[in-house]
Design an enzyme around this catalytic site. Structure first.
Site, short mmCIF file in Angstrom:
data_model
loop_
_atom_site.label_atom_id
_atom_site.label_comp_id
_atom_site.label_asym_id
_atom_site.label_seq_id
_atom_site.Cartn_x
_atom_site.Cartn_y
_atom_site.Cartn_z
N ASP A 4 0.87 -1.17 0.00
CA ASP A 4 0.00 0.00 0.00
C ASP A 4 0.91 1.23 0.00
O ASP A 4 1.58 1.51 1.00
CB ASP A 4 -0.87 -0.05 1.26
CG ASP A 4 -1.81 1.15 1.37
OD1 ASP A 4 -1.63 2.13 0.61
OD2 ASP A 4 -2.71 1.10 2.23
N HIS A 5 0.95 1.94 -1.12
CA HIS A 5 1.90 3.04 -1.24
C HIS A 5 1.63 4.19 -0.29
O HIS A 5 2.48 5.04 -0.04
CB HIS A 5 1.95 3.55 -2.70
CG HIS A 5 3.33 3.99 -3.12
ND1 HIS A 5 4.12 4.79 -2.34
CD2 HIS A 5 4.04 3.72 -4.23
CE1 HIS A 5 5.26 5.01 -2.95
NE2 HIS A 5 5.26 4.36 -4.10
#
Lengths: 502, 339
Positions: A474-475
């Site tokens: 999850d950036h």
């Protein structure tokens, strides 16, 4: 009678079959709203509170503390609205209780021992038996609810139709309590249904296939006849249907009498012209619904990105062979991956996080969710604190959880609350794949098969067993460099398993 | 309990009724046998031997051999019934109803109505029916449907000896004209029959078997084919309500409708031709009154729409067969909404 509703034993978790009544939270006469706590029920796993599924006044507590009741069986009876004392007679409630049938189908569990199944009569010895002999009732079905209608003297001599007698027996109704209105003063099926407020019908047909689905319009297709079809012999229904569906009768192969086009022929033509293939429609299970909702949410809201790395596992395999062959363990490659992932999470704690929108939660402990395929879907049991567990401990925990997951015996706390997930499809021989993040976690590791490959080392080509792993992150919480650091650490641990001891 | 044949059971019912009630008489062709010939008065006891032994006990005033004239037999019986007797008339074959149909449906069936209820017609017409004897097209028909449609007649078609005795005793006691249909094939079948007199009320069906999957209604002899099939299917876990209405008029609609409501599937078997037969009639009643309960189209298994063939192999092919009954039951069970 219609304003009475049943409160039933709810099904908490896949493994729940029955529960022991612990304590009622409400008394007879109390007002209930939907969702109100009604009664505490203890299962083999937990004590939980059953909530009201309907609004109204509790008029009877059927299940008493200490009793064990199966899922879907009757807990109590609720009358709609505000009910003054005595407004609903005990007899009415008795009849409702007597007529209650558990919704076994909806819960998909066997209630054979309790359900009001009409028993089969023993095969008769010869065809000429006298009806007089037939009065002998077969054994009464077990666990029938008692009610006011059950009481009374022997009803063998009460005149009743065969079907009525069967229904009475199944519902534990004494025929002396029923006013007969049938032929020759017999108790009829209707009499019993009226008295007990029940309706006995055949099981509904399970429809298969989708042929019936063709109904509305078939769009005009190229190459279809436009010639006048008013002279083609067809049944009125077939002609009407064809007109509605925009099908020219010249395009339909007639099979009816005197070569007429029938309704069936039009339906067949419609399928041929539209290419609608047969399919079966399966209602979503609650698990499938959950999977669909959660993965859609994850894929749509989380900015996923993937980083992959090849890991050589020859050393790991060699050491695993020694552990299993010489030391008698049965540790799988996946157990190593769980252990190594936990170790890598300790080394790179910025991956062991969750994004909440307001903040980032950072976990000290690596609780690894392991995806397990089960009948009809998948589930992710959690191996807690895997970094501080030994390989044999991880192996034992993983086996136990996987087995119980497949048997539907996991409790909620066993499959919720992990901090990182692993999905391993190596056993299917896949070369590489990407996984969808298991919310609210921020990363998931996709593990492919270890395969012998030629690898360049220095200037030499050597054989090595190579396994590709991909980390979906999850950036919002994990940047690329952090993911890369994690993979580097993971690769280090898996290629040098002894380093996990440090 | 003693085991008696269907033939013996009817004989016993007649004998006991005649002992009990001196107004009961028996008349027909050769019901004693050899009338007018010395020493041969109890030769036959009817062509099927059902009335054998009645003549020596009750004499020629009550066991009357008639000329071969069906119109006279039924006319005499109907007249006798007006005068206070309770005649039991025998017609060898139901096929011969054609010869005396006026006496049956215009006279016997109508007296009570035409005379404003001041008269009744307490008579029984015994007749034989059914194929399987290679008796040809004029001696094998089951015309139960033709009399069932006539208001004023009651129609009884027992399928076993117990029912035959109880229904015959009731038929004789009944104050209307009762057509008592005996299936030839059943005369030598037997079961336990009490020695004492007992009456089975009209309009009460018998459930031979009870089950939950399919309702099977059968009239007369085909019932025994149904039972063979149903007992085989039970081993597969398919259970059927097997209903013998016992009387087609009055018909125990209630029993059939109730059963169909609980099974949702109906197969009707009779040995009549398919159009306007009992199967068609019951089918229409159920379609009209229990349509919402039906889970599959009703299936009829009947004889073919042709005269009854004489050749034994063709006759067997003409009759409803076990394979057809089994196929019909499986069909209604497998029905999947016409998809």
């Amino acid at each position: 009678m219609s304003n009475l509703h049943a409160l039933t034993v709810p099904k908490w978790g896949m493994s729940m079959e029955e529960g022991e009544i612990a304590e009622w939270q409400v008394a007879v006469g109390d007002q209930l709203a939907v969702g109100d706590a009604v009664v505490d029920i203890e299962t083999s796993k937990i004590v939980n509170t059953a909530e009201s599924t309907c609004a109204g006044t509790l008029v009877r507590q059927v299940a008493q503390p200490g009793e064990v009741h199966k899922v879907a069986m009757l807990l109590g009876v609720v009358a709609e609205g505000v009910v003054a004392e005595g407004e609903i007679t005990e007899a009415e409630i008795d009849a409702f209780v007597a007529a209650f049938a558990p919704d076994a189908a909806a819960l998909n569990i066997s209630l054979v021992a309790d359900a009001a199944e009409p028993e089969k009569p023993a095969p008769q010895p010869s065809y000429g038996e006298s009806p007089a002999k037939k009065a002998t009732p077969a054994a009464a079905p077990a666990a029938q609810p008692q009610s006011a209608l059950s009481q009374g003297p022997d009803d063998t001599d009460v005149k009743a139709s065969t079907v009525a007698r069967r229904i009475a027996k199944a519902h534990n109704i004494n025929l002396n309590n029923i006013t007969p209105t049938g032929r020759h003063g017999r108790v009829s099926k209707q009499d019993i249904e009226q008295a007990a407020g029940i309706r006995v019908q055949a099981a509904p047909l399970v429809r298969q296939g989708a042929g019936q689905a063709i109904s509305a319009t078939v769009s005009p297709l190229a190459g279809r006849s436009t010639v006048d079809d008013s002279r083609i012999a067809a049944t009125p229904v077939a002609r009407r249907m064809a007109t509605k569906m925009n099908i020219n009768l010249n395009d339909v192969t007639p099979t009816g009498r005197r070569n007429r086009v029938t309704k069936d022929d039009v339906e067949k033509a419609a399928i041929a012209l539209t290419g609608v293939a047969d399919y079966r429609e399966e209602k979503l299970s609650s698990m499938r619904k959950t999977i669909a909702a959660r993965l859609t949410e994850s894929k749509q809201t989380v900015p996923h990105y993937r980083v992959s790395v090849d890991i050589e596992i020859d050393s790991l395999l060699q050491q695993r062979k020694y552990m299993n062959d010489a030391l008698g363990h049965s540790i799988s490659v996946n157990d190593f991956i769980i252990k190594a992932s936990a170790s890598a999470l300790h080394a790179v704690p910025d991956v062991n996080v969750q994004f909440t929108g307001e903040s980032i939660l950072k976990f000290d402990q690596a609780d690894i969710s392991v995806a397990v395929a089960i009948d009809g879907g998948l589930i992710t049991p959690v191996i807690r604190n895997a970094g501080n567990k030994s390989l044999p401990e991880i192996s034992a925990a993983a086996k136990d959880l996987a087995t119980r997951a497949k048997n539907g015996q996991l409790t909620v706390d066993e499959f919720q609350g992990g901090t990182f997930s692993i999905s391993n499809l190596g056993m299917y021989g896949v070369d590489q794949f990407d996984a969808i993040i298991n919310l609210p976690q921020a990363a998931i590791l996709a593990v492919a098969a270890g395969k012998k490959q030629s690898v360049v080392k220095g200037d030499r080509i050597v054989p090595a067993t190579v396994m590709r792993v991909s980390l979906s992150s999850d950036h919002r919480a994990i940047d690329g460099s952090v993911a890369a650091l994690f993979l580097k650490a993971l690769k280090g641990f898996l290629e040098n398993p002894a380093s996990m001891l440090l | 309990m003693p085991v008696k044949t269907y033939r013996e059971a009817i004989n016993e019912a007649l004998r006991q009724s005649m002992r009990e009630d001196p107004t009961v008489i028996v008349l027909g062709e050769e019901v004693s046998g050899g009338a007018g010939c010395d020493g041969s008065r109890d030769a036959y006891g009817g062509v099927m031997g059902v009335t054998k032994g009645l003549f020596p006990e009750f004499g020629e005033a009550r066991v009357i051999d008639t000329p071969i004239t069906e119109s006279a037999i039924i006319g005499a019986a109907a007249g006798a019934a007006q005068t206070g007797l309770r005649p039991v008339a025998e017609l060898m074959f139901m096929d011969f109803f054609g010869v005396c149909f006026d006496q049956i449906y215009n006279q016997a069936a109508k007296f009570h109505y035409m005379f404003g209820g001041k008269s009744s017609c307490p008579m029984v017409i015994r007749c034989t029916t059914g194929a399987g004897w290679s008796a040809g097209a004029q001696h094998s028909q089951n015309l139960t449907n033709m009399v069932t449609m006539v208001p004023g007649l009651k129609v009884v078609c027992p399928t076993n000896a117990y029912d035959a005795k109880g229904l015959m005793i009731q038929a004789i006691k009944d104050n209307d004209c009762v057509i008592f249909v005996e299936d030839k094939i059943l005369y030598d079948t037997s079961c336990e029959v009490p020695d004492e007199m007992y009456a089975i009320p009209f309009g009460e069906a018998n459930f031979y078997r009870e089950g939950t999957d399919v309702t099977v209604v059968a009239i007369s002899n085909p019932m025994h084919k149904v039972l063979a099939v149903v007992d085989r299917l039970e081993k597969e876990g398919i259970t059927c309500d097997v209903i013998d209405p016992r009387t087609t008029s009055p018909l125990d609609e209630e029993a059939i409708l109730e059963s169909v409501e609980t099974t949702g599937r109906l197969v009707i078997v009779d040995e009549m031709t398919p159009r306007c037969g009992m199967a068609a009639d019951i089918s229409s009643i159920v379609a009209e009154k229990a349509f919402g309960s039906l889970r599959a189209p009703i299936r009829k298994v009947t004889a073919a729409h042709t005269p009854v063939p004489f050749a034994p192999n063709l006759e067997q092919a003409w009759m409803p067969k076990e394979v057809e009954i089994e196929a019909a039951i499986r069909d209604v069970l497998a029905y999947n909404g016409g998809v």
